[in-house]
Design a protein around this motif. Structure first.
Motif, PDB file in Angstrom:
ATOM      1  N   GLY A 110       0.809  -1.213   0.000  1.00  0.00           N
ATOM      2  CA  GLY A 110       0.000   0.000   0.000  1.00  0.00           C
ATOM      3  C   GLY A 110       0.841   1.262   0.000  1.00  0.00           C
ATOM      4  N   GLY A 111       1.904   1.290   0.790  1.00  0.00           N
ATOM      5  CA  GLY A 111       2.772   2.458   0.819  1.00  0.00           C
ATOM      6  C   GLY A 111       3.446   2.705  -0.513  1.00  0.00           C
ATOM      7  N   ASN A 112       3.934   1.639  -1.160  1.00  0.00           N
ATOM      8  CA  ASN A 112       4.588   1.794  -2.460  1.00  0.00           C
ATOM      9  C   ASN A 112       3.611   2.241  -3.539  1.00  0.00           C
ATOM     10  OD1 ASN A 112       7.577   0.822  -2.647  1.00  0.00           O
ATOM     11  ND2 ASN A 112       6.622  -0.545  -1.181  1.00  0.00           N
ATOM     12  N   LEU A 113       2.387   1.723  -3.531  1.00  0.00           N
ATOM     13  CA  LEU A 113       1.400   2.133  -4.523  1.00  0.00           C
ATOM     14  C   LEU A 113       1.033   3.601  -4.377  1.00  0.00           C
ATOM     15  CD1 LEU A 113      -1.072  -0.904  -4.674  1.00  0.00           C
ATOM     16  CD2 LEU A 113       0.565  -0.183  -6.409  1.00  0.00           C
ATOM     17  N   LEU A 114       0.884   4.070  -3.154  1.00  0.00           N
ATOM     18  CA  LEU A 114       0.529   5.474  -2.942  1.00  0.00           C
ATOM     19  C   LEU A 114       1.644   6.405  -3.403  1.00  0.00           C
ATOM     20  CD1 LEU A 114      -1.359   5.689   0.473  1.00  0.00           C
ATOM     21  CD2 LEU A 114      -2.236   6.145  -1.803  1.00  0.00           C
ATOM     22  N   VAL A 115       2.876   6.056  -3.089  1.00  0.00           N
ATOM     23  CA  VAL A 115       3.991   6.897  -3.521  1.00  0.00           C
ATOM     24  C   VAL A 115       4.106   6.905  -5.041  1.00  0.00           C
ATOM     25  CG1 VAL A 115       6.490   7.158  -3.476  1.00  0.00           C
ATOM     26  CG2 VAL A 115       5.268   6.641  -1.374  1.00  0.00           C
ATOM     27  N   ASP A 116       3.969   5.743  -5.677  1.00  0.00           N
ATOM     28  CA  ASP A 116       4.029   5.689  -7.139  1.00  0.00           C
ATOM     29  C   ASP A 116       2.923   6.529  -7.766  1.00  0.00           C
ATOM     30  OD1 ASP A 116       6.188   4.053  -7.002  1.00  0.00           O
ATOM     31  OD2 ASP A 116       5.086   2.193  -7.351  1.00  0.00           O
ATOM     32  N   ARG A 117       1.722   6.475  -7.195  1.00  0.00           N
ATOM     33  CA  ARG A 117       0.609   7.263  -7.717  1.00  0.00           C
ATOM     34  C   ARG A 117       0.883   8.765  -7.582  1.00  0.00           C
ATOM     35  NH1 ARG A 117      -3.809   7.496 -11.057  1.00  0.00           N
ATOM     36  NH2 ARG A 117      -5.184   9.153 -10.342  1.00  0.00           N
ATOM     37  N   ALA A 118       1.390   9.165  -6.432  1.00  0.00           N
ATOM     38  CA  ALA A 118       1.679  10.582  -6.212  1.00  0.00           C
ATOM     39  C   ALA A 118       2.751  11.085  -7.174  1.00  0.00           C
ATOM     40  CB  ALA A 118       2.103  10.810  -4.763  1.00  0.00           C
ATOM     41  N   LEU A 119       3.785  10.292  -7.403  1.00  0.00           N
ATOM     42  CA  LEU A 119       4.849  10.701  -8.322  1.00  0.00           C
ATOM     43  C   LEU A 119       4.367  10.724  -9.765  1.00  0.00           C
ATOM     44  CD1 LEU A 119       7.873   8.754  -6.818  1.00  0.00           C
ATOM     45  CD2 LEU A 119       7.305  11.168  -6.549  1.00  0.00           C
ATOM     46  N   ARG A 120       3.482   9.802 -10.136  1.00  0.00           N
ATOM     47  CA  ARG A 120       2.947   9.802 -11.489  1.00  0.00           C
ATOM     48  C   ARG A 120       2.094  11.053 -11.736  1.00  0.00           C
ATOM     49  NH1 ARG A 120       1.439   4.884 -11.697  1.00  0.00           N
ATOM     50  NH2 ARG A 120      -0.644   5.169 -10.843  1.00  0.00           N
ATOM     51  N   ARG A 121       1.288  11.420 -10.763  1.00  0.00           N
ATOM     52  CA  ARG A 121       0.474  12.628 -10.903  1.00  0.00           C
ATOM     53  C   ARG A 121       1.349  13.867 -10.982  1.00  0.00           C
ATOM     54  NH1 ARG A 121      -4.415  12.915  -6.771  1.00  0.00           N
ATOM     55  NH2 ARG A 121      -4.776  14.756  -8.085  1.00  0.00           N
ATOM     56  N   ARG A 122       2.459  13.855 -10.258  1.00  0.00           N
ATOM     57  CA  ARG A 122       3.356  15.008 -10.318  1.00  0.00           C
ATOM     58  C   ARG A 122       4.007  15.120 -11.690  1.00  0.00           C
ATOM     59  NH1 ARG A 122       8.646  16.198  -6.446  1.00  0.00           N
ATOM     60  NH2 ARG A 122       9.389  17.991  -7.614  1.00  0.00           N
ATOM     61  N   ARG A 123       4.413  13.977 -12.271  1.00  0.00           N
ATOM     62  CA  ARG A 123       5.022  14.020 -13.599  1.00  0.00           C
ATOM     63  C   ARG A 123       4.037  14.502 -14.653  1.00  0.00           C
ATOM     64  NH1 ARG A 123       7.389   9.036 -11.881  1.00  0.00           N
ATOM     65  NH2 ARG A 123       5.748   7.898 -12.992  1.00  0.00           N
ATOM     66  N   VAL A 124       2.756  14.149 -14.492  1.00  0.00           N
ATOM     67  CA  VAL A 124       1.751  14.596 -15.445  1.00  0.00           C
ATOM     68  C   VAL A 124       1.425  16.071 -15.248  1.00  0.00           C
ATOM     69  CG1 VAL A 124      -0.662  14.309 -16.145  1.00  0.00           C
ATOM     70  CG2 VAL A 124       0.762  12.305 -15.718  1.00  0.00           C
ATOM     71  N   ARG A 125       1.425  16.535 -13.998  1.00  0.00           N
ATOM     72  CA  ARG A 125       1.034  17.911 -13.699  1.00  0.00           C
ATOM     73  C   ARG A 125       2.118  18.921 -14.072  1.00  0.00           C
ATOM     74  NH1 ARG A 125      -0.396  16.963  -8.950  1.00  0.00           N
ATOM     75  NH2 ARG A 125       1.528  17.566  -7.875  1.00  0.00           N
ATOM     76  N   GLU A 126       3.399  18.570 -13.900  1.00  0.00           N
ATOM     77  CA  GLU A 126       4.471  19.531 -14.152  1.00  0.00           C
ATOM     78  C   GLU A 126       4.540  19.993 -15.604  1.00  0.00           C
ATOM     79  OE1 GLU A 126       8.003  17.797 -12.669  1.00  0.00           O
ATOM     80  OE2 GLU A 126       7.704  18.511 -10.608  1.00  0.00           O
ATOM     81  N   PRO A 127       4.459  19.092 -16.617  1.00  0.00           N
ATOM     82  CA  PRO A 127       4.449  19.593 -18.007  1.00  0.00           C
ATOM     83  C   PRO A 127       3.260  20.498 -18.292  1.00  0.00           C
ATOM     84  CG  PRO A 127       4.981  17.261 -17.962  1.00  0.00           C
ATOM     85  CD  PRO A 127       4.554  17.632 -16.576  1.00  0.00           C
ATOM     86  N   ALA A 128       2.091  20.186 -17.699  1.00  0.00           N
ATOM     87  CA  ALA A 128       0.919  21.025 -17.906  1.00  0.00           C
ATOM     88  C   ALA A 128       1.139  22.415 -17.326  1.00  0.00           C
ATOM     89  CB  ALA A 128      -0.307  20.364 -17.294  1.00  0.00           C
TER      90      ALA A 128
END
Length: 291
Positions: A267-285
């Protein structure tokens, strides 16, 4: 043709987005169960002492929803009491590793070559020692308290954390930005506490999430060997080791704490991966919006 391709691409991307959208709920559920058991469990659980007439390694039944362990204690009460030590020891070891590793990594990434060599070669010596061998040596000297175990487990993470921080701080893009900030007259605190901290947050969070499982494994192995907590402790790792011989006659005594440990890591690894993926998508935008 391009319109059809675009429609197909959007149609194919929609299920993928929906699948990714469900991940936070799965991750939150996996993480919430062991964390709630660790935080709230001791307040709602009953006594862990063996009840009158309780038999060892009894399967789930009336009065014992998860059965009893090898000492005749209620497994549900033990599981609710045992998560606090797991969470506190693992987080404490990670905090020690990050508190020592991040400054050392930044120090090694500084402009002085001699300091870099001295720091990294010293950490290489520590990295060469197997974790369990260090813990066994510690126990042989009489230091078997859980506080020693957590401190040493944290110090064993310092070389890996320092190497990660040093590598991220020495990345070409990061170094160029740092030099530009220095030429603009910004001081050490601005560069390290604002710019570098933001750049290092993502890789460090990913590493610590994966390292959480490593720390749990190391602490559990130490408890298996009797180096940390006593055999009567309700700690989940101790429960697994203590009841392993009764796995086929009373599997709940092993599977319940093992499942909680697994859910905590996944659960901890999935949450961190999700947060980092959203950050990578948000930064280019955000970069496109600023233009």
């Amino acid at each position: 043709m391009s319109g059809r391709d675009g429609g197909v691409g959007r149609a194919a991307a929609t299920p993928a987005r929906r699948t990714r959208g469900r991940h936070p709920w799965v991750a939150l559920l996996l993480l919430a169960v062991p964390v709630c058991a660790a935080v709230v469990g001791p307040w709602v659980a009953g006594d862990t002492a063996p009840g009158a007439g309780a038999l060892p390694s009894q399967p789930p039944g009336a009065g014992h929803p998860l059965g009893t362990d090898v000492l005749g204690r209620d497994v549900l009460a033990l599981v609710l009491h045992g998560g606090a030590s797991v969470l506190a020891s693992a987080l404490g070891a990670l905090l020690i590793g990050a508190a020592a590793g991040v400054p050392l990594g930044l120090l090694a990434a500084g402009p002085r070559r001699g300091v870099d060599e001295a720091v990294m070669r010293t950490l290489d010596i520590l990295l060469a020692f197997p974790g369990l061998l260090v813990l066994l040596t510690l126990a042989a000297t009489g230091h078997r308290d859980p506080y020693w175990l957590v401190a040493v487990a944290g110090l064993l993470q310092v070389p890996a954390v320092a190497r990660l921080v040093r590598g991220a701080a020495l990345a070409p893009g990061t170094r160029t930005a740092v030099e530009a900030l220095r030429m603009q007259g910004h001081g050490w605190a601005y560069i390290h506490l604002r710019h570098l901290a933001r750049q290092l947050a993502a890789p460090l969070a990913t590493d610590l999430a994966g390292r959480f499982a490593v720390v749990l494994y190391l602490l559990a192995s130490a408890n298996f060997l009797g180096l940390g907590l006593p055999d009567s402790s309700p700690d989940w790792a101790v429960l697994i080791e203590r009841n392993s011989d009764a796995l086929f006659t009373q599997p709940a005594a092993v599977l319940a704490p093992a499942g909680l440990l697994t859910a905590l890591c996944v659960g901890g690894n999935l949450l961190v991966d999700r947060a980092l993926r959203r950050r990578r998508v948000r930064e280019p935008a955000q970069q496109r919006g600023s233009r």
